[in-house]
Enzyme design. Sequence first.
Site, short mmCIF file in Angstrom:
data_model
loop_
_atom_site.label_atom_id
_atom_site.label_comp_id
_atom_site.label_asym_id
_atom_site.label_seq_id
_atom_site.Cartn_x
_atom_site.Cartn_y
_atom_site.Cartn_z
N ARG A 1 17.44 -31.99 12.23
CA ARG A 1 16.82 -30.70 12.55
C ARG A 1 17.38 -30.21 13.88
O ARG A 1 18.15 -30.91 14.53
CB ARG A 1 15.28 -30.75 12.55
CG ARG A 1 14.59 -32.00 12.99
CD ARG A 1 14.85 -32.41 14.41
NE ARG A 1 14.53 -31.35 15.34
CZ ARG A 1 14.97 -31.25 16.57
NH1 ARG A 1 15.82 -32.18 17.04
NH2 ARG A 1 14.64 -30.28 17.36
N GLY A 2 16.95 -29.00 14.28
CA GLY A 2 17.52 -28.37 15.47
C GLY A 2 18.63 -27.44 14.99
O GLY A 2 19.46 -27.85 14.16
N ALA A 3 18.62 -26.21 15.50
CA ALA A 3 19.49 -25.16 14.93
C ALA A 3 20.97 -25.53 14.86
O ALA A 3 21.57 -25.45 13.78
CB ALA A 3 19.27 -23.86 15.70
N ASP B 1 16.42 -20.81 17.80
CA ASP B 1 16.84 -20.91 16.39
C ASP B 1 17.50 -19.63 15.92
O ASP B 1 18.31 -19.65 14.99
CB ASP B 1 15.65 -21.25 15.50
CG ASP B 1 15.28 -22.70 15.70
OD1 ASP B 1 14.60 -23.00 16.70
OD2 ASP B 1 15.73 -23.54 14.91
O1 MRU Z 1 11.91 -27.33 13.50
P1 MRU Z 1 13.03 -27.81 14.35
O2 MRU Z 1 12.80 -29.17 14.94
O3 MRU Z 1 14.36 -27.70 13.64
O4 MRU Z 1 13.05 -26.78 15.55
C1 MRU Z 1 13.93 -26.97 16.59
C2 MRU Z 1 13.77 -26.01 17.67
O5 MRU Z 1 12.96 -25.12 17.64
C3 MRU Z 1 14.75 -26.11 18.75
O6 MRU Z 1 14.18 -25.74 19.95
C4 MRU Z 1 15.90 -25.18 18.43
O7 MRU Z 1 16.42 -25.46 17.15
C5 MRU Z 1 16.94 -25.24 19.41
S1 MRU Z 1 17.96 -26.62 19.13
C6 MRU Z 1 19.20 -26.73 20.24
#
Ligand code: MRU
Length: 352
Positions: free
Chosen positions: A45-47, A237
Amino acid sequence: MLKTIEWTDQGVVILDQLQLPAREVYHTCTRYEEVADAIRRMVIRGAPAIGVAAAMGIALGVRDSAARDLPALEQEFNRILEVMAKTRPTAVNLFWAIERMRQVFRRTAAGGVDAVRRALVEEARRVYAEDLAQCAAIAQHGAVLIPACAQVLTHCNAGALAAAGGYGTALGVIRSAVEQGKQVQVLATETRPYLQGARLTAWELHHDRIPTTLITDNMVGHFMKTGKIDCVVVGADRIAANGDTANKIGTYTIAVLAREHGVPFYVAAPFSSIDLSLPSGEQIPIEERSPDEVTQIGGVRIAPADVPARHPAFDITPARLISAIITERGIARPPYEHSLKALAETPVPTAS
Ligand code: MRU
């Protein structure tokens, strides 16, 4: 260097973030459906990491497809893209990666199926390498915003685990400031309901020996009022053309508190998280996840049976609450309509 994901001849190797911090387990996905499932279930996960995983998943699906001619391969390719596109709606990096792979398919189709297969694998590897380089550049640019002795608040996990590995975005800024000899203390919010702060950010920063204190999300106001928080750095995101930013649920609340207390609020993200096609945050789709993630913690029910619950996974922070947006191309300041467009026109650092 911590690796979140890696392309190998055997398949796409993914660090299982559902098992952190208790266990460091890597899975090798040998089919593109497994990569899509890992994104959907937040194994990864994470963008930026979602973008890299999508590119690798697509390359894997095409490489191993049984299609013998171009029309059959194209049909399969479109099916793979559809599956990927349905995994998670908010992080624009997913759609950015899909579009990038689509362009490569179009560009190389004339060379036949083998040329397409080779080109897509190369492109997926390039997306990975570029992500590492972009995060390093974000870290460099952002470190100047961190005071020499600072307490920095971060939310969710925007670190190595949210990217291909390496610096990460918001945590990259912190890492780089520490490397420059700045005295940085981090306050990490636990980030209900998925607990990315408690499970992932605390783990990552602890691993790097960066002093980190974990707090629950509802303590932010108290620490802004009584403790000294010098700035907030979070990831994103999806950032609209006007700077409105979708990030993990709770980010908006922190931004409002930061404004009330005169604390600078920074967003760190690569250009693959910026969606200049959307005029404002109103058009950003917000993922709604299962209410079970709110009524249960680690599979244990904490709410009465049948109580309705909601789980919007992201919120939108209006641009007016954001002091600066840190990208690999430099720092954008308000008004973002102009500064993001200007940065979009500057050259991109490419992976060597
Ligand atoms: O639901 P997630 O864990 O994928 O959400 C991640 C976030 O909101 C992060 O802050 C975002 O993706 C930035 S990652 C560098």
